[in-house]
Design a protein around this motif. Sequence first.
Motif, mmCIF file in Angstrom:
data_model
loop_
_atom_site.group_PDB
_atom_site.id
_atom_site.type_symbol
_atom_site.label_atom_id
_atom_site.label_comp_id
_atom_site.label_asym_id
_atom_site.label_seq_id
_atom_site.Cartn_x
_atom_site.Cartn_y
_atom_site.Cartn_z
ATOM 1 N N PHE A 161 0.475 -3.389 -10.860
ATOM 2 C CA PHE A 161 1.011 -2.041 -10.686
ATOM 3 C C PHE A 161 2.539 -2.080 -10.701
ATOM 4 O O PHE A 161 3.192 -1.295 -11.380
ATOM 5 N N PHE A 162 3.107 -3.028 -9.961
ATOM 6 C CA PHE A 162 4.557 -3.159 -9.883
ATOM 7 C C PHE A 162 5.146 -3.460 -11.262
ATOM 8 O O PHE A 162 6.156 -2.871 -11.651
ATOM 9 N N ASP A 163 4.502 -4.353 -12.014
ATOM 10 C CA ASP A 163 4.979 -4.670 -13.366
ATOM 11 C C ASP A 163 4.951 -3.429 -14.249
ATOM 12 O O ASP A 163 5.890 -3.167 -15.007
ATOM 13 N N ALA A 164 3.868 -2.656 -14.162
ATOM 14 C CA ALA A 164 3.756 -1.424 -14.958
ATOM 15 C C ALA A 164 4.837 -0.432 -14.553
ATOM 16 O O ALA A 164 5.423 0.248 -15.407
ATOM 17 N N LYS A 165 5.110 -0.351 -13.274
ATOM 18 C CA LYS A 165 6.148 0.547 -12.768
ATOM 19 C C LYS A 165 7.515 0.134 -13.316
ATOM 20 O O LYS A 165 8.284 0.977 -13.789
ATOM 21 N N ASP A 223 8.109 -1.468 -16.015
ATOM 22 C CA ASP A 223 8.119 -1.298 -17.475
ATOM 23 C C ASP A 223 7.947 0.157 -17.908
ATOM 24 O O ASP A 223 7.802 0.435 -19.093
ATOM 25 N N ASN A 224 7.935 1.075 -16.930
ATOM 26 C CA ASN A 224 7.721 2.501 -17.233
ATOM 27 C C ASN A 224 6.377 2.710 -17.935
ATOM 28 O O ASN A 224 6.278 3.487 -18.884
ATOM 29 N N MET A 225 5.344 2.024 -17.471
ATOM 30 C CA MET A 225 4.030 2.068 -18.112
ATOM 31 C C MET A 225 2.925 2.402 -17.109
ATOM 32 O O MET A 225 1.770 2.010 -17.298
ATOM 33 N N VAL A 226 3.254 3.131 -16.039
ATOM 34 C CA VAL A 226 2.280 3.403 -14.990
ATOM 35 C C VAL A 226 1.091 4.206 -15.510
ATOM 36 O O VAL A 226 -0.057 3.920 -15.169
ATOM 37 N N TYR A 227 1.341 5.212 -16.341
ATOM 38 C CA TYR A 227 0.234 6.022 -16.846
ATOM 39 C C TYR A 227 -0.716 5.179 -17.695
ATOM 40 O O TYR A 227 -1.936 5.315 -17.591
ATOM 41 N N LYS A 246 2.702 12.828 -8.753
ATOM 42 C CA LYS A 246 1.675 13.882 -8.629
ATOM 43 C C LYS A 246 0.372 13.487 -9.348
ATOM 44 O O LYS A 246 -0.275 14.310 -9.985
ATOM 45 N N VAL A 247 0.019 12.213 -9.219
ATOM 46 C CA VAL A 247 -1.220 11.700 -9.793
ATOM 47 C C VAL A 247 -2.352 11.979 -8.799
ATOM 48 O O VAL A 247 -2.202 11.739 -7.599
ATOM 49 N N ASP A 248 -3.460 12.489 -9.298
ATOM 50 C CA ASP A 248 -4.627 12.755 -8.469
ATOM 51 C C ASP A 248 -5.279 11.413 -8.133
ATOM 52 O O ASP A 248 -5.712 10.679 -9.023
ATOM 53 N N TYR A 249 -5.345 11.082 -6.844
ATOM 54 C CA TYR A 249 -5.933 9.809 -6.436
ATOM 55 C C TYR A 249 -6.668 9.980 -5.115
ATOM 56 O O TYR A 249 -6.472 10.960 -4.389
ATOM 57 N N THR A 250 -7.520 9.017 -4.817
ATOM 58 C CA THR A 250 -8.274 8.993 -3.567
ATOM 59 C C THR A 250 -8.026 7.656 -2.897
ATOM 60 O O THR A 250 -8.070 6.610 -3.546
ATOM 61 N N GLN A 275 0.837 -1.203 0.000
ATOM 62 C CA GLN A 275 0.000 0.000 0.000
ATOM 63 C C GLN A 275 0.875 1.257 0.000
ATOM 64 O O GLN A 275 0.622 2.199 -0.755
ATOM 65 N N GLN A 276 1.906 1.270 0.832
ATOM 66 C CA GLN A 276 2.813 2.418 0.911
ATOM 67 C C GLN A 276 3.540 2.627 -0.410
ATOM 68 O O GLN A 276 3.749 3.761 -0.841
ATOM 69 N N ASP A 277 3.920 1.534 -1.062
ATOM 70 C CA ASP A 277 4.615 1.622 -2.337
ATOM 71 C C ASP A 277 3.725 2.279 -3.392
ATOM 72 O O ASP A 277 4.149 3.190 -4.108
ATOM 73 N N VAL A 278 2.475 1.835 -3.470
ATOM 74 C CA VAL A 278 1.546 2.388 -4.463
ATOM 75 C C VAL A 278 1.289 3.869 -4.184
ATOM 76 O O VAL A 278 1.437 4.722 -5.069
ATOM 77 N N VAL A 279 0.929 4.195 -2.946
ATOM 78 C CA VAL A 279 0.602 5.576 -2.589
ATOM 79 C C VAL A 279 1.819 6.485 -2.765
ATOM 80 O O VAL A 279 1.714 7.580 -3.330
ATOM 81 N N GLY A 280 2.973 6.030 -2.312
ATOM 82 C CA GLY A 280 4.191 6.835 -2.447
ATOM 83 C C GLY A 280 4.535 7.117 -3.894
ATOM 84 O O GLY A 280 4.932 8.234 -4.247
ATOM 85 N N PHE A 281 4.365 6.114 -4.751
ATOM 86 C CA PHE A 281 4.692 6.297 -6.166
ATOM 87 C C PHE A 281 3.704 7.246 -6.835
ATOM 88 O O PHE A 281 4.093 8.106 -7.618
ATOM 89 N N LEU A 282 2.422 7.118 -6.512
ATOM 90 C CA LEU A 282 1.415 8.020 -7.076
ATOM 91 C C LEU A 282 1.668 9.458 -6.624
ATOM 92 O O LEU A 282 1.526 10.395 -7.412
#
Length: 169
Positions: A82-86, A88-92, A31-35, A20-27
């Motif tokens: 999410f980790f795989d996308a991160k 692969d530089n494909m998070v967006y 500067k991705v708008d998230y809730t 959870q910390q990894d996802v939130v910290g990366f977002l």
Amino acid sequence: MVIKVFLASSSGSTAIKKKQQDVVGFLEALKVDYTQLDIACNEENRMWMRQNVPEEKKPANGIPLPPQIFNENGYCGDYETFFDAKEDNMVYAFLGLPPPPGSKEVPVEERNGNDEATEGETVGDEAPAEEDQAVEETDEVTEDTQAQAEEEEEQEEEEAEVQEEEETE
């Protein structure tokens, strides 16, 4: 478009907390708008998350564990995707968002153009020699096997903790 991250604020699992910390910290870093939506304190959030994770993405016990990521009502994935996308530089693309100007991530439209490299190659680079490629493949298999074993162990721990939590409820 708002990204929704379903979390458990009072999880007893350190593995879940780290994910959870990894996802939130990366977002936040992007500067991705998230809730953040808590499934531990809000039964409505928990039920919505469980109902909206696609069946094929649910674990064997049928109960998806946090973090789970959505773009509005569209399912993006869990921590592993999410980790795989991160990596692969494909998070967006994973989040269903256009990459910002200057991003290393190539928009989907451009990735499908003529300049796209074939699998295993990088545009403008030569393919590695067969010998180097064999060594790389062996290393990848070893890393994949280790990662899979660790992932299975974490999943078993998480499932046991979820069962304990449900039994206490």
